[in-house]
Design an enzyme around this catalytic site. Structure first.
Site, PDB file in Angstrom:
ATOM      1  N   SER A  34       0.862  -1.176   0.000  1.00 12.87           N
ATOM      2  CA  SER A  34       0.000   0.000   0.000  1.00 12.87           C
ATOM      3  C   SER A  34       0.900   1.228   0.000  1.00 12.87           C
ATOM      4  O   SER A  34       1.873   1.287  -0.751  1.00 12.87           O
ATOM      5  CB  SER A  34      -0.927  -0.033   1.224  1.00 12.87           C
ATOM      6  OG  SER A  34      -1.869   1.018   1.168  1.00 12.87           O
ATOM      7  N   HIS A  61      -2.215  -1.371  -3.561  1.00 19.25           N
ATOM      8  CA  HIS A  61      -3.349  -0.458  -3.449  1.00 19.25           C
ATOM      9  C   HIS A  61      -3.139   0.706  -4.408  1.00 19.25           C
ATOM     10  O   HIS A  61      -2.088   1.353  -4.392  1.00 19.25           O
ATOM     11  CB  HIS A  61      -3.495   0.062  -2.016  1.00 19.25           C
ATOM     12  CG  HIS A  61      -3.860  -1.018  -1.045  1.00 19.25           C
ATOM     13  ND1 HIS A  61      -3.686  -0.867   0.306  1.00 19.25           N
ATOM     14  CD2 HIS A  61      -4.379  -2.252  -1.220  1.00 19.25           C
ATOM     15  CE1 HIS A  61      -4.092  -1.965   0.923  1.00 19.25           C
ATOM     16  NE2 HIS A  61      -4.513  -2.822   0.015  1.00 19.25           N
ATOM     17  N   ASP A 152      -5.186  -4.465   5.749  1.00 20.13           N
ATOM     18  CA  ASP A 152      -5.401  -5.346   4.603  1.00 20.13           C
ATOM     19  C   ASP A 152      -4.205  -6.277   4.431  1.00 20.13           C
ATOM     20  O   ASP A 152      -3.060  -5.843   4.417  1.00 20.13           O
ATOM     21  CB  ASP A 152      -5.610  -4.514   3.328  1.00 20.13           C
ATOM     22  CG  ASP A 152      -6.066  -5.360   2.149  1.00 20.13           C
ATOM     23  OD1 ASP A 152      -6.700  -6.405   2.379  1.00 20.13           O
ATOM     24  OD2 ASP A 152      -5.790  -4.970   1.009  1.00 20.13           O
TER      25      ASP A 152
END
Length: 181
Positions: A34, A61, A152
């Site tokens: 991310s 992401h 996540d």
């Protein structure tokens, strides 16, 4: 099973059996990243071995409203072929596939599947990718979590570990954002 019931012509190969044999020997590495992930990927990708038994899938992401530049950016860092993942993709060892923006990816029936990402939370979902690898490929998968914010990937990493797979997390001290690893 009907795929074994039909008579094959001499010299013909049953594709579904052969693809299953190939995938049973394949090691699938799911990578999640991310915020700060690009920096970590630029260090990791050149060091990924090009191996005839290993395939890599990246869930970075991304802003769902913009196209990704990850394929050309990371391609400059390695000899490993880097491709954007396609729906119903048959995985080929020695490649790194990148999940496109605004899509989630999951592994089922010896293929990668794409689906429009919905709901809240980062896209693509690292958890969905890693959990599907654990459920459908078991101990022959590896999960790697790099820099990022949020949680996540934490469920997916646990699922891979529970199935006997290998899990790796970037050291918090080296991550730009340390809540994911």
């Amino acid at each position: 099973n009907s795929k074994f019931m039909h008579k094959e012509e001499p010299g013909m190969v049953n594709q579904s059996v052969n693809q299953t044999e190939v995938n049973n020997n394949l090691i699938i590495v799911g990578i999640g990243a991310s915020a700060g992930g690009l920096e970590a990927l630029r260090l990791l990708v050149p060091r990924l071995p090009i191996d005839t038994r290993v395939v890599y899938i990246l869930a970075q992401h991304l802003d769902p409203k913009h196209s990704s530049m990850l394929v050309p950016i990371l391609s400059r860092e390695t000899q490993l072929p880097i491709k954007e993942l396609q729906h119903k993709q048959i995985l080929e060892a020695g490649n790194l596939y990148i999940i496109p923006p605004a899509m989630d990816a999951y592994y089922s029936k010896d293929r990668m599947h794409l689906e429009k990402a919905t709901g809240i939370g980062p896209k693509p979902s690292v958890d969905r990718l890693l959990t599907s690898l654990a459920e459908n490929h078991g101990a022959r998968c590896i999960g790697i979590i790099l820099s990022g914010t949020g949680m996540d990937g934490s469920h997916g990493i646990r699922a891979i570990k529970a199935e006997g797979g290998i899990t790796i997390a970037q050291l918090e001290s080296t991550a730009r954002f340390d809540s994911m690893p």
